[in-house]
Motif scaffolding. Structure first.
Motif, PDB file in Angstrom:
ATOM      1  N   GLU A  55      29.089 -16.118  38.555  1.00  0.00           N
ATOM      2  CA  GLU A  55      27.904 -15.743  37.791  1.00  0.00           C
ATOM      3  C   GLU A  55      28.332 -14.835  36.652  1.00  0.00           C
ATOM      4  O   GLU A  55      29.214 -13.986  36.823  1.00  0.00           O
ATOM      5  CB  GLU A  55      26.885 -15.015  38.669  1.00  0.00           C
ATOM      6  CG  GLU A  55      26.306 -15.858  39.791  1.00  0.00           C
ATOM      7  CD  GLU A  55      25.342 -15.065  40.659  1.00  0.00           C
ATOM      8  OE1 GLU A  55      25.289 -13.826  40.499  1.00  0.00           O
ATOM      9  OE2 GLU A  55      24.643 -15.685  41.480  1.00  0.00           O
ATOM     10  N   SER A  58      27.233 -13.370  32.245  1.00  0.00           N
ATOM     11  CA  SER A  58      26.298 -13.316  31.123  1.00  0.00           C
ATOM     12  C   SER A  58      27.019 -13.190  29.791  1.00  0.00           C
ATOM     13  O   SER A  58      26.382 -12.947  28.769  1.00  0.00           O
ATOM     14  CB  SER A  58      25.324 -12.141  31.299  1.00  0.00           C
ATOM     15  OG  SER A  58      26.035 -10.918  31.418  1.00  0.00           O
ATOM     16  N   SER A  59      28.350 -13.329  29.782  1.00  0.00           N
ATOM     17  CA  SER A  59      29.101 -13.362  28.531  1.00  0.00           C
ATOM     18  C   SER A  59      30.302 -14.269  28.721  1.00  0.00           C
ATOM     19  O   SER A  59      30.670 -14.617  29.846  1.00  0.00           O
ATOM     20  CB  SER A  59      29.541 -11.955  28.110  1.00  0.00           C
ATOM     21  OG  SER A  59      30.429 -11.405  29.057  1.00  0.00           O
ATOM     22  N   SER A 113      21.000 -20.398  31.365  1.00  0.00           N
ATOM     23  CA  SER A 113      19.579 -20.126  31.177  1.00  0.00           C
ATOM     24  C   SER A 113      19.087 -20.405  29.772  1.00  0.00           C
ATOM     25  O   SER A 113      17.908 -20.661  29.564  1.00  0.00           O
ATOM     26  CB  SER A 113      19.283 -18.666  31.541  1.00  0.00           C
ATOM     27  OG  SER A 113      19.990 -17.779  30.687  1.00  0.00           O
ATOM     28  N   THR A 127      26.183 -23.357  24.724  1.00  0.00           N
ATOM     29  CA  THR A 127      26.989 -23.028  25.891  1.00  0.00           C
ATOM     30  C   THR A 127      28.048 -24.109  26.057  1.00  0.00           C
ATOM     31  O   THR A 127      27.778 -25.294  25.844  1.00  0.00           O
ATOM     32  CB  THR A 127      26.128 -22.898  27.166  1.00  0.00           C
ATOM     33  OG1 THR A 127      26.963 -22.558  28.273  1.00  0.00           O
ATOM     34  CG2 THR A 127      25.400 -24.192  27.480  1.00  0.00           C
ATOM     35  N   SER A 130      24.304 -16.414  24.327  1.00  0.00           N
ATOM     36  CA  SER A 130      23.430 -15.463  25.008  1.00  0.00           C
ATOM     37  C   SER A 130      22.936 -16.117  26.288  1.00  0.00           C
ATOM     38  O   SER A 130      23.063 -17.331  26.479  1.00  0.00           O
ATOM     39  CB  SER A 130      22.244 -15.066  24.119  1.00  0.00           C
ATOM     40  OG  SER A 130      21.447 -16.200  23.811  1.00  0.00           O
ATOM     41  N   GLY A 131      22.357 -15.307  27.175  1.00  0.00           N
ATOM     42  CA  GLY A 131      21.814 -15.835  28.415  1.00  0.00           C
ATOM     43  C   GLY A 131      22.795 -15.744  29.564  1.00  0.00           C
ATOM     44  O   GLY A 131      23.964 -15.395  29.400  1.00  0.00           O
ATOM     45  N   GLU A 132      22.309 -16.064  30.761  1.00  0.00           N
ATOM     46  CA  GLU A 132      23.114 -16.004  31.969  1.00  0.00           C
ATOM     47  C   GLU A 132      23.530 -17.408  32.391  1.00  0.00           C
ATOM     48  O   GLU A 132      22.915 -18.399  32.007  1.00  0.00           O
ATOM     49  CB  GLU A 132      22.320 -15.331  33.093  1.00  0.00           C
ATOM     50  CG  GLU A 132      21.942 -13.884  32.777  1.00  0.00           C
ATOM     51  CD  GLU A 132      21.156 -13.239  33.904  1.00  0.00           C
ATOM     52  OE1 GLU A 132      20.666 -13.992  34.785  1.00  0.00           O
ATOM     53  OE2 GLU A 132      21.028 -12.003  33.904  1.00  0.00           O
ATOM     54  N   TYR A 133      24.594 -17.470  33.218  1.00  0.00           N
ATOM     55  CA  TYR A 133      25.052 -18.758  33.712  1.00  0.00           C
ATOM     56  C   TYR A 133      25.553 -18.606  35.139  1.00  0.00           C
ATOM     57  O   TYR A 133      25.879 -17.504  35.597  1.00  0.00           O
ATOM     58  CB  TYR A 133      26.165 -19.334  32.829  1.00  0.00           C
ATOM     59  CG  TYR A 133      27.395 -18.465  32.724  1.00  0.00           C
ATOM     60  CD1 TYR A 133      28.411 -18.518  33.679  1.00  0.00           C
ATOM     61  CD2 TYR A 133      27.550 -17.591  31.654  1.00  0.00           C
ATOM     62  CE1 TYR A 133      29.533 -17.720  33.576  1.00  0.00           C
ATOM     63  CE2 TYR A 133      28.669 -16.786  31.542  1.00  0.00           C
ATOM     64  CZ  TYR A 133      29.661 -16.857  32.501  1.00  0.00           C
ATOM     65  OH  TYR A 133      30.774 -16.055  32.397  1.00  0.00           O
TER      66      TYR A 133
END
Length: 238
Positions: A157, A159-160, A180, A185, A228-231
């Motif tokens: 998990e 976020s960058s 997200s 991405t 940007s965003g989470e993965y």
């Protein structure tokens, strides 16, 4: 906004940045561990144990400066993947040139960890930034399958942008990736020497996909690029 992903020697040639000449300070840590073992800017469950032996230890060298600078005499001595951990704000641009003056890698507006397959040699960094910055170069050796023990399932998990591994991918694997959002991405897999051989995701988010595959490469690194965003990413035996 123009964004460039990491480009290897076999990719597109990157136009150089003209930076003011300067001297950046550097520190070297010869006992560094691979990126995934340090959990840089992400969380890993499962994961990899790298066995001690004759394989050289990774080396971290950190360069720091302020504004636009040229960093000469950057040495790469190990022939595995070369990662750059960049911390300098959203406006930092970096170009990497080899001893002949050819551009071999570059990035615009980047924060996080990116990987490329630089050959051992001497390089020059051209940094364009508005404020203070640090760039940490992480050299890794070429790991063999006997060097790596991976406990599946692997869960990631973050976020960058980051690089995870090395993983033992021997046999069939199932990979599930979700992001997200954000304007772009990219999920890619690199060989033990750092060459990208598979890019299953490259586009705008949000995205969710599951891929089953059987690769010839036994030792694999996993790279995630996000604006940007989470993965999240899970890797299991298929």
């Amino acid at each position: 906004m123009n964004r460039r992903q990491w480009l290897s020697r076999g990719g597109l040639v990157v136009a150089g940045l003209v930076g003011a000449s300067g001297i950046a300070s550097a520190t070297t840590d010869p006992t560094a561990r691979p990126p995934a073992e340090r959990g840089l800017r992400g969380h890993v469950t499962g994961g990899t144990t790298v066995r001690s032996g004759d394989t050289p230890a990774p080396v971290r060298t950190t360069y720091s400066g302020s504004g636009s600078e040229t960093v000469d005499g950057v040495e790469v001595n190990l022939d595995g993947p070369t990662a750059f951990l960049i911390d300098g704000g959203a406006d930092l641009d970096l170009d990497v040139f080899d001893a002949t003056g050819a551009a071999v890698a570059g990035i615009d507006n980047w924060a996080g960890l990116g990987v490329t397959d630089l050959d051992p040699g001497t390089y020059r960094l051209e940094v364009a930034a508005a404020g203070e910055w640090t760039i940490t170069l992480v050299e890794t050796p070429v790991y063999e399958a006997d060097d790596v023990a991976t406990a599946f399932p692997v869960g990631i998990e973050g976020s960058s942008s980051n690089v995870y591994g090395p993983f033992d991918f021997s046999g069939e694997r199932s990979l599930t990736y979700s992001a997200s959002g954000g304007e772009r991405t990219v999920l890619s897999l690199q060989t033990a020497s750092g060459e990208t051989f598979f890019t299953p995701v490259n586009g705008p988010g949000p995205v969710e996909t599951t891929i089953e595959f059987d690769v010839a490469e036994e030792v694999v690194w996993v790279s995630v690029f996000v604006v940007s965003g989470e993965y999240s990413l899970s890797i299991v035996a298929a």
